[in-house]
Design a protein around this motif. Sequence first.
Motif, PDB file in Angstrom:
ATOM      1  N   ALA A  28      27.476   7.501  35.151  1.00  0.00           N
ATOM      2  CA  ALA A  28      28.430   6.426  35.446  1.00  0.00           C
ATOM      3  C   ALA A  28      28.837   6.464  36.915  1.00  0.00           C
ATOM      4  CB  ALA A  28      29.658   6.530  34.537  1.00  0.00           C
ATOM      5  N   ALA A  32      27.875   3.524  39.532  1.00  0.00           N
ATOM      6  CA  ALA A  32      28.964   2.810  40.189  1.00  0.00           C
ATOM      7  C   ALA A  32      28.809   2.884  41.702  1.00  0.00           C
ATOM      8  CB  ALA A  32      30.310   3.376  39.748  1.00  0.00           C
ATOM      9  N   ILE A  54      26.361  -1.699  37.377  1.00  0.00           N
ATOM     10  CA  ILE A  54      27.685  -1.893  36.780  1.00  0.00           C
ATOM     11  C   ILE A  54      27.608  -1.764  35.264  1.00  0.00           C
ATOM     12  CG2 ILE A  54      29.505  -3.596  36.360  1.00  0.00           C
ATOM     13  CD1 ILE A  54      28.945  -4.592  39.288  1.00  0.00           C
ATOM     14  N   LEU A  55      26.617  -2.407  34.648  1.00  0.00           N
ATOM     15  CA  LEU A  55      26.457  -2.325  33.202  1.00  0.00           C
ATOM     16  C   LEU A  55      26.246  -0.878  32.765  1.00  0.00           C
ATOM     17  CD1 LEU A  55      26.077  -3.569  30.374  1.00  0.00           C
ATOM     18  CD2 LEU A  55      23.648  -3.816  30.941  1.00  0.00           C
ATOM     19  N   ALA A  57      27.072   1.894  34.290  1.00  0.00           N
ATOM     20  CA  ALA A  57      28.304   2.667  34.482  1.00  0.00           C
ATOM     21  C   ALA A  57      29.279   2.398  33.333  1.00  0.00           C
ATOM     22  CB  ALA A  57      28.940   2.322  35.829  1.00  0.00           C
ATOM     23  N   GLU A  58      29.403   1.138  32.929  1.00  0.00           N
ATOM     24  CA  GLU A  58      30.326   0.799  31.843  1.00  0.00           C
ATOM     25  C   GLU A  58      29.870   1.376  30.506  1.00  0.00           C
ATOM     26  OE1 GLU A  58      30.624  -3.455  32.089  1.00  0.00           O
ATOM     27  OE2 GLU A  58      32.088  -3.359  33.712  1.00  0.00           O
ATOM     28  N   ASP A  61      30.318   5.162  30.592  1.00  0.00           N
ATOM     29  CA  ASP A  61      31.738   5.486  30.494  1.00  0.00           C
ATOM     30  C   ASP A  61      32.218   5.336  29.052  1.00  0.00           C
ATOM     31  OD1 ASP A  61      34.362   6.113  31.666  1.00  0.00           O
ATOM     32  OD2 ASP A  61      34.837   4.038  31.126  1.00  0.00           O
ATOM     33  N   ALA A  62      31.824   4.263  28.391  1.00  0.00           N
ATOM     34  CA  ALA A  62      32.221   4.042  26.993  1.00  0.00           C
ATOM     35  C   ALA A  62      31.652   5.138  26.094  1.00  0.00           C
ATOM     36  CB  ALA A  62      31.759   2.668  26.522  1.00  0.00           C
ATOM     37  N   CYS A  85      23.071   3.471  24.970  1.00  0.00           N
ATOM     38  CA  CYS A  85      23.276   4.109  26.269  1.00  0.00           C
ATOM     39  C   CYS A  85      21.935   4.552  26.854  1.00  0.00           C
ATOM     40  CB  CYS A  85      24.227   5.294  26.120  1.00  0.00           C
ATOM     41  SG  CYS A  85      24.709   6.055  27.685  1.00  0.00           S
TER      42      CYS A  85
END
Length: 133
Positions: A28, A32, A54-55, A57-58, A61-62, A85
Amino acid sequence: MTPSIAQQELFRFLEDRFACAQACTECARACALRASLADPDGPAPEALARRKGILCAEVCDATCRLLSEQSDLDEAALRAQLDWCGTVCLETAQVFDDHPGGEDAAKACRECAQACADFAWTLNTPESGRDGG
């Protein structure tokens, strides 16, 4: 005193879970950072790298939050998150491969995808000696 087979499997499960969460966090960060270096008004390949970064990283992170905070999540949902993921990470790594300076982020993406696959494999082991996920 040696740990029982069930204890050894629980240790492996927890180690793999932690390794996956750590890989997701590192990925992530790398994604980022890579996305922040892309010009938002740049050419299409640059915009794609930014969006994918960005996708990724999100999603990472989730996934990390899920692994860190949820202990009672059902294994099917956890496996689906890990698969998602891993897929996003591999797609993002391919995009970063085509961009100068994206090597470190691509490597982090591949390592994260592997960690997700390794942890998903741990979920597939029969009679793992644990209750829930």
